[in-house]
Scaffold this active site. Structure first.
Site, PDB file in Angstrom:
ATOM      1  N   LYS A   9       0.841  -1.200   0.000  1.00 27.36           N
ATOM      2  CA  LYS A   9       0.000   0.000   0.000  1.00 27.36           C
ATOM      3  C   LYS A   9       0.884   1.263   0.000  1.00 27.36           C
ATOM      4  O   LYS A   9       2.104   1.184   0.211  1.00 27.36           O
ATOM      5  CB  LYS A   9      -0.930  -0.054   1.217  1.00 27.36           C
ATOM      6  N   TYR A  49     -12.071  -2.780  -3.574  1.00 32.27           N
ATOM      7  CA  TYR A  49     -12.632  -2.971  -2.229  1.00 32.27           C
ATOM      8  C   TYR A  49     -14.164  -3.000  -2.243  1.00 32.27           C
ATOM      9  O   TYR A  49     -14.790  -2.714  -1.215  1.00 32.27           O
ATOM     10  CB  TYR A  49     -12.117  -1.876  -1.297  1.00 32.27           C
ATOM     11  N   PHE A  57     -15.632   2.659   7.275  1.00 29.03           N
ATOM     12  CA  PHE A  57     -14.263   3.068   6.967  1.00 29.03           C
ATOM     13  C   PHE A  57     -13.950   3.041   5.467  1.00 29.03           C
ATOM     14  O   PHE A  57     -12.817   3.315   5.071  1.00 29.03           O
ATOM     15  CB  PHE A  57     -13.261   2.176   7.721  1.00 29.03           C
ATOM     16  N   ARG A  85      -1.168 -14.777   3.712  1.00 20.78           N
ATOM     17  CA  ARG A  85      -1.892 -14.072   4.776  1.00 20.78           C
ATOM     18  C   ARG A  85      -1.177 -14.218   6.111  1.00 20.78           C
ATOM     19  O   ARG A  85      -1.202 -13.308   6.935  1.00 20.78           O
ATOM     20  CB  ARG A  85      -3.328 -14.602   4.892  1.00 20.78           C
ATOM     21  N   THR A  91      -5.258  -8.349  10.279  1.00 21.22           N
ATOM     22  CA  THR A  91      -5.667  -7.073   9.686  1.00 21.22           C
ATOM     23  C   THR A  91      -5.298  -5.878  10.566  1.00 21.22           C
ATOM     24  O   THR A  91      -4.763  -4.882  10.084  1.00 21.22           O
ATOM     25  CB  THR A  91      -7.194  -7.076   9.439  1.00 21.22           C
ATOM     26  N   ARG A 102       2.809  -6.929   9.100  1.00 26.36           N
ATOM     27  CA  ARG A 102       2.056  -5.905   9.842  1.00 26.36           C
ATOM     28  C   ARG A 102       2.511  -5.845  11.301  1.00 26.36           C
ATOM     29  O   ARG A 102       2.553  -4.763  11.898  1.00 26.36           O
ATOM     30  CB  ARG A 102       0.560  -6.185   9.744  1.00 26.36           C
ATOM     31  N   ASN A 112      -1.926  -0.226   7.345  1.00 20.72           N
ATOM     32  CA  ASN A 112      -1.377  -1.556   7.624  1.00 20.72           C
ATOM     33  C   ASN A 112      -0.516  -2.134   6.498  1.00 20.72           C
ATOM     34  O   ASN A 112      -0.323  -3.345   6.393  1.00 20.72           O
ATOM     35  CB  ASN A 112      -2.475  -2.521   8.078  1.00 20.72           C
ATOM     36  N   HIS A 115      -1.670  -5.532   1.368  1.00 26.78           N
ATOM     37  CA  HIS A 115      -2.896  -6.287   1.096  1.00 26.78           C
ATOM     38  C   HIS A 115      -2.535  -7.670   0.569  1.00 26.78           C
ATOM     39  O   HIS A 115      -1.576  -7.812  -0.193  1.00 26.78           O
ATOM     40  CB  HIS A 115      -3.733  -5.563   0.024  1.00 26.78           C
ATOM     41  N   GLU A 126      -8.870 -10.533  -8.267  1.00 29.63           N
ATOM     42  CA  GLU A 126      -7.982  -9.389  -8.064  1.00 29.63           C
ATOM     43  C   GLU A 126      -6.846  -9.372  -9.090  1.00 29.63           C
ATOM     44  O   GLU A 126      -6.481  -8.305  -9.604  1.00 29.63           O
ATOM     45  CB  GLU A 126      -7.432  -9.407  -6.628  1.00 29.63           C
TER      46      GLU A 126
HETATM   47  P1  DAT Z   1      -7.447  -7.540   5.140  1.00 29.76           P
HETATM   48  O1  DAT Z   1      -6.718  -6.394   4.483  1.00 29.76           O
HETATM   49  O2  DAT Z   1      -6.653  -8.120   6.289  1.00 29.76           O
HETATM   50  O3  DAT Z   1      -7.900  -8.582   4.147  1.00 29.76           O
HETATM   51  P2  DAT Z   1     -10.204  -6.616   5.167  1.00 29.76           P
HETATM   52  O4  DAT Z   1     -10.307  -7.179   3.789  1.00 29.76           O
HETATM   53  O5  DAT Z   1     -11.238  -7.012   6.159  1.00 29.76           O
HETATM   54  O6  DAT Z   1      -8.770  -6.935   5.818  1.00 29.76           O
HETATM   55  O7  DAT Z   1     -10.199  -5.022   5.099  1.00 29.76           O
HETATM   56  C1  DAT Z   1      -9.485  -4.360   4.080  1.00 29.76           C
HETATM   57  C2  DAT Z   1      -8.769  -3.186   4.690  1.00 29.76           C
HETATM   58  O8  DAT Z   1      -9.713  -2.281   5.239  1.00 29.76           O
HETATM   59  C3  DAT Z   1      -7.842  -3.550   5.861  1.00 29.76           C
HETATM   60  O9  DAT Z   1      -6.563  -3.961   5.419  1.00 29.76           O
HETATM   61  C4  DAT Z   1      -7.798  -2.252   6.609  1.00 29.76           C
HETATM   62  C5  DAT Z   1      -9.177  -1.684   6.401  1.00 29.76           C
HETATM   63  N1  DAT Z   1     -10.047  -2.013   7.546  1.00 29.76           N
HETATM   64  C6  DAT Z   1     -10.587  -3.219   7.820  1.00 29.76           C
HETATM   65  N2  DAT Z   1     -11.312  -3.191   8.946  1.00 29.76           N
HETATM   66  C7  DAT Z   1     -11.228  -1.919   9.398  1.00 29.76           C
HETATM   67  C8  DAT Z   1     -11.749  -1.224  10.524  1.00 29.76           C
HETATM   68  N3  DAT Z   1     -12.520  -1.838  11.412  1.00 29.76           N
HETATM   69  N4  DAT Z   1     -11.429   0.089  10.668  1.00 29.76           N
HETATM   70  C9  DAT Z   1     -10.652   0.728   9.768  1.00 29.76           C
HETATM   71  N5  DAT Z   1     -10.129   0.133   8.678  1.00 29.76           N
HETATM   72  C10 DAT Z   1     -10.402  -1.161   8.501  1.00 29.76           C
HETATM   73 MG    MG Z   2      -9.259  -8.435   2.603  1.00 28.03          MG
END
Ligand code: DAT
Ligand code: MG
Length: 148
Positions: A9, A49, A57, A85, A91, A102, A112, A115, A126
């Site tokens: 990122k 996304y 968020f 992962r 996350t 992370r 973080n 991805h 993707e």
């Molecule tokens: P990951 O990136 O571990 O697959 P995700 O797909 O659930 O997690 O979410 C995508 C991104 O969105 C994650 O890297 C950071 C952000 N995110 C997820 N949950 C969040 C939250 N509760 N508050 C703020 N940002 C969040």
């Molecule tokens: Mg994800």
């Protein structure tokens, strides 16, 4: 062989973590099949996304992803989605184990660093989204030293 989409990122790029992150996947034994530095626009980030579009968020997440160049990659190997992962960590960096990317390099969930696809099928989607031009066809000569 299984493939996953990994993206460093904008914070990871700005902080000079590109080499370190690539190194972790390389040293594990995974094979790099696609790689580019790219700045994406809002509609593209929203598509990537899309599953999270109802989350509070979402807007902040999209702003973050379009805030600078990212490094988009395809990595290949046995169980690369799940193992990728694990290399990345939980996350929320507050809960990511030390030794994960992370866990070692991030503090806030909204910064973080990286991805990784969460399943083989989402990885396929993707990779198609980020690499419409296709990816390299090659096989590492290290293969017999990594797989029995
Ligand atoms: P990951 O990136 O571990 O697959 P995700 O797909 O659930 O997690 O979410 C995508 C991104 O969105 C994650 O890297 C950071 C952000 N995110 C997820 N949950 C969040 C939250 N509760 N508050 C703020 N940002 C969040
Ligand atoms: Mg994800």
């Amino acid at each position: 062989m299984e493939q996953t989409f990994i993206m460093i990122k904008p914070d990871g790029v700005q902080r000079g973590l590109v080499g370190e992150i690539i190194s972790r996947f390389e040293k594990k034994g995974f094979t790099l099949k696609g790689l580019k530095l790219i700045t994406v626009d809002r509609p593209f980030a929203e598509k990537h996304y899309a599953d999270l579009s109802a989350k509070p968020f979402f807007n902040g997440l999209v702003e973050y992803i379009i805030s600078g160049p990212v490094v988009a990659m395809v990595w290949e190997g046995k169980n690369v989605v799940t193992t990728g992962r694990k290399i990345i960590g939980a996350t929320n960096p507050a809960e990511s184990a030390p030794g994960t990317i992370r866990g070692d390099y991030a503090i806030d969930i909204g910064r973080n660093v990286i991805h990784g696809s969460d399943a083989v099928e989402s990885g396929r989607k993707e990779i198609a989204l980020w690499f419409p031009e296709g990816i390299a066809e090659w096989r590492s000569s290290l293969h017999p030293w990594i797989y029995e």
